[in-house]
Design a protein around this motif. Structure first.
Motif, PDB file in Angstrom:
ATOM      1  N   SER A   1      -4.110   4.754   5.841  1.00 45.19           N
ATOM      2  CA  SER A   1      -5.210   3.828   6.088  1.00 45.19           C
ATOM      3  C   SER A   1      -6.515   4.460   5.643  1.00 45.19           C
ATOM      4  O   SER A   1      -6.783   5.635   5.913  1.00 45.19           O
ATOM      5  CB  SER A   1      -5.282   3.452   7.571  1.00 45.19           C
ATOM      6  N   GLU A   2      -7.344   3.651   4.983  1.00 41.13           N
ATOM      7  CA  GLU A   2      -8.682   4.076   4.565  1.00 41.13           C
ATOM      8  C   GLU A   2      -8.658   5.342   3.700  1.00 41.13           C
ATOM      9  O   GLU A   2      -9.531   6.207   3.803  1.00 41.13           O
ATOM     10  CB  GLU A   2      -9.567   4.301   5.790  1.00 41.13           C
ATOM     11  N   VAL A   3      -7.657   5.473   2.845  1.00 43.52           N
ATOM     12  CA  VAL A   3      -7.590   6.610   1.922  1.00 43.52           C
ATOM     13  C   VAL A   3      -8.043   6.141   0.550  1.00 43.52           C
ATOM     14  O   VAL A   3      -7.406   5.287  -0.063  1.00 43.52           O
ATOM     15  CB  VAL A   3      -6.157   7.181   1.844  1.00 43.52           C
ATOM     16  N   LYS A   4      -9.152   6.669   0.079  1.00 45.34           N
ATOM     17  CA  LYS A   4      -9.698   6.230  -1.199  1.00 45.34           C
ATOM     18  C   LYS A   4      -9.066   6.974  -2.374  1.00 45.34           C
ATOM     19  O   LYS A   4      -8.819   6.392  -3.425  1.00 45.34           O
ATOM     20  CB  LYS A   4     -11.225   6.431  -1.205  1.00 45.34           C
ATOM     21  N   ASP A   5      -8.808   8.247  -2.212  1.00 42.26           N
ATOM     22  CA  ASP A   5      -8.254   9.055  -3.295  1.00 42.26           C
ATOM     23  C   ASP A   5      -6.828   9.465  -2.942  1.00 42.26           C
ATOM     24  O   ASP A   5      -6.603  10.444  -2.228  1.00 42.26           O
ATOM     25  CB  ASP A   5      -9.137  10.280  -3.534  1.00 42.26           C
ATOM     26  N   ILE A   6      -5.855   8.700  -3.434  1.00 40.44           N
ATOM     27  CA  ILE A   6      -4.449   8.977  -3.135  1.00 40.44           C
ATOM     28  C   ILE A   6      -4.036  10.340  -3.673  1.00 40.44           C
ATOM     29  O   ILE A   6      -3.209  11.033  -3.082  1.00 40.44           O
ATOM     30  CB  ILE A   6      -3.557   7.861  -3.724  1.00 40.44           C
ATOM     31  N   ASP A   7      -4.601  10.742  -4.798  1.00 45.70           N
ATOM     32  CA  ASP A   7      -4.230  12.022  -5.403  1.00 45.70           C
ATOM     33  C   ASP A   7      -4.609  13.210  -4.527  1.00 45.70           C
ATOM     34  O   ASP A   7      -4.121  14.325  -4.742  1.00 45.70           O
ATOM     35  CB  ASP A   7      -4.904  12.167  -6.778  1.00 45.70           C
ATOM     36  N   SER A   8      -5.492  12.984  -3.550  1.00 46.96           N
ATOM     37  CA  SER A   8      -5.934  14.091  -2.692  1.00 46.96           C
ATOM     38  C   SER A   8      -5.006  14.324  -1.503  1.00 46.96           C
ATOM     39  O   SER A   8      -5.174  15.294  -0.770  1.00 46.96           O
ATOM     40  CB  SER A   8      -7.351  13.816  -2.183  1.00 46.96           C
ATOM     41  N   ILE A   9      -4.019  13.441  -1.282  1.00 46.48           N
ATOM     42  CA  ILE A   9      -3.111  13.562  -0.143  1.00 46.48           C
ATOM     43  C   ILE A   9      -2.246  14.815  -0.284  1.00 46.48           C
ATOM     44  O   ILE A   9      -1.614  15.034  -1.320  1.00 46.48           O
ATOM     45  CB  ILE A   9      -2.221  12.319  -0.011  1.00 46.48           C
ATOM     46  N   THR A  10      -2.214  15.619   0.756  1.00 43.02           N
ATOM     47  CA  THR A  10      -1.424  16.853   0.749  1.00 43.02           C
ATOM     48  C   THR A  10      -0.310  16.785   1.792  1.00 43.02           C
ATOM     49  O   THR A  10      -0.259  15.863   2.616  1.00 43.02           O
ATOM     50  CB  THR A  10      -2.323  18.062   1.065  1.00 43.02           C
ATOM     51  N   LEU A  11       0.568  17.775   1.765  1.00 41.00           N
ATOM     52  CA  LEU A  11       1.639  17.850   2.762  1.00 41.00           C
ATOM     53  C   LEU A  11       1.059  17.950   4.162  1.00 41.00           C
ATOM     54  O   LEU A  11       1.574  17.344   5.104  1.00 41.00           O
ATOM     55  CB  LEU A  11       2.532  19.060   2.466  1.00 41.00           C
ATOM     56  N   LYS A  12      -0.040  18.686   4.303  1.00 41.17           N
ATOM     57  CA  LYS A  12      -0.697  18.830   5.606  1.00 41.17           C
ATOM     58  C   LYS A  12      -1.174  17.479   6.123  1.00 41.17           C
ATOM     59  O   LYS A  12      -1.010  17.161   7.315  1.00 41.17           O
ATOM     60  CB  LYS A  12      -1.875  19.795   5.488  1.00 41.17           C
ATOM     61  N   ASP A  13      -1.748  16.648   5.238  1.00 42.61           N
ATOM     62  CA  ASP A  13      -2.198  15.308   5.628  1.00 42.61           C
ATOM     63  C   ASP A  13      -1.014  14.469   6.098  1.00 42.61           C
ATOM     64  O   ASP A  13      -1.102  13.737   7.094  1.00 42.61           O
ATOM     65  CB  ASP A  13      -2.879  14.606   4.446  1.00 42.61           C
TER      66      ASP A  13
ATOM     67  N   GLY B   1       0.789  -1.219   0.000  1.00 40.09           N
ATOM     68  CA  GLY B   1       0.000   0.000   0.000  1.00 40.09           C
ATOM     69  C   GLY B   1       0.821   1.270   0.000  1.00 40.09           C
ATOM     70  O   GLY B   1       2.059   1.255  -0.021  1.00 40.09           O
ATOM     71  N   HIS B   2       0.128   2.407   0.038  1.00 38.99           N
ATOM     72  CA  HIS B   2       0.767   3.710  -0.004  1.00 38.99           C
ATOM     73  C   HIS B   2       1.180   4.169   1.397  1.00 38.99           C
ATOM     74  O   HIS B   2       0.599   3.769   2.391  1.00 38.99           O
ATOM     75  CB  HIS B   2      -0.189   4.738  -0.611  1.00 38.99           C
ATOM     76  N   TYR B   3       2.201   5.035   1.413  1.00 37.27           N
ATOM     77  CA  TYR B   3       2.685   5.586   2.674  1.00 37.27           C
ATOM     78  C   TYR B   3       3.388   6.911   2.405  1.00 37.27           C
ATOM     79  O   TYR B   3       3.741   7.228   1.251  1.00 37.27           O
ATOM     80  CB  TYR B   3       3.643   4.613   3.379  1.00 37.27           C
TER      81      TYR B   3
END
Length: 301
Positions: free
Chosen positions: A205-217, A185-187
């Protein structure tokens, strides 16, 4: 079946049971160290013996005594097992799965070039990973296997096409933060991959849209484990931790899963203490100060 599902031995998809890696390991352990009772013929033979008891041809106390003496010996032998021997047994059993991504069965540690990559159980029994056998001299970890990693590897095609993405840099150190994908998985990761260095990572965990991950996340996830305060009974820290399986509350050897509906940012020490006395609590690891010979007998979960 509900118990097997709750203990993550199996998952249910479209009303079909699928074995998880944890379930496969428990099954392999039982077959290896409790072969008599794990054998399919045991139930049939016991039914015959019980029929004989019912018919009066077998004395029930003798039957139970005979069984208990054998079973008690199995339990005693298992409680004295060295965890390394169990790891080697499981590694031999599931090597083709654990090391499927290594070319030509090469398991030389890429960090120190001296050690060998082996299957290991984490110190407190929370999970399993592939790491160098020269620990603590070499702390290289090739892969972490959490409970939710079982049977959920990304396909080879997906892994090849995913390119690590730079999310930005930490405001306090200017270290780069990347979004990456591994076999399970992604990390997010702080810093570049460097030989002999284990960078700080946090699974998604439980992230459906990987493209939405930001530096803040990423920064939010990288702050865990986080101390919520001290337990009133022993003044030891109560922490909120994060893994591939989600968020949990931890105090010494006690771990409580955080409800899916709960916001980890709003969890207080008071709420954490209540969760530690709730239903979704489990013990792990060996009590501090216990040697392997003095360790508590195995608990079957």
């Amino acid at each position: 079946m509900a118990v097997n599902k709750d203990r993550k031995y199996v998952t249910i998809k479209s009303r079909v049971l699928h074995p998880e890696f944890r379930g496969r390991m428990v099954s392999a352990f039982l077959m290896h160290h409790f072969s008599e009772v794990a054998d399919l013929s045991f139930t049939a033979n016991m039914e015959t013996e019980l029929d004989n008891v019912s018919a009066g041809s077998t004395e029930w106390k003798g039957l139970l005594k005979d069984f208990w003496e054998r079973f008690n010996k199995y339990c005693g032998d298992a409680s004295r097992l060295d965890v390394r021997k169990v790891e080697r047994m499981l590694e031999e059993k599931f090597g083709s799965i654990l090391f499927s991504d290594l070319d030509n069965d090469s398991r030389i540690c890429p960090s120190c070039s001296e050690g060998t990559l082996r299957f290991k159980v984490s110190r407190y029994g929370e999970g399993y990973f592939i790491g160098c056998d020269r620990h603590p001299k070499c702390k290289y970890i090739a892969r972490t296997l959490s409970d939710d990693d079982d049977e959920t590897e990304a396909s080879d095609e997906t892994q090849r096409t995913f390119t690590p993405r730079l999310l930005g840099a930490l405001p306090d150190s200017d270290e780069k933060v990347f979004l990456k994908q591994g076999p399970y998985g992604h990390y997010v990761q702080v810093g570049e991959d460097r030989k002999g260095v284990s960078p700080k990572r946090a699974p998604l965990s439980e992230v459906k849209d990987i493209d939405s991950i930001t530096l803040k996340d990423a920064i939010e996830l990288l702050q865990y484990p986080k101390i919520l305060g001290k337990h009133p009974d022993d003044d030891l820290p109560v922490l909120i931790t994060h893994s591939k399986a989600g968020f949990s509350i931890r105090h010494r050897r006690t771990l409580a899963s955080l409800p899916k509906s709960a916001d980890p940012k709003k969890i207080t020490l008071e709420r954490a203490l209540k969760l530690l006395t709730g239903k979704n609590v489990r013990k792990f690891g060996r009590p501090k100060g216990k040697t392997k010979k003095e360790a508590e007998p195995l608990e079957w979960h």
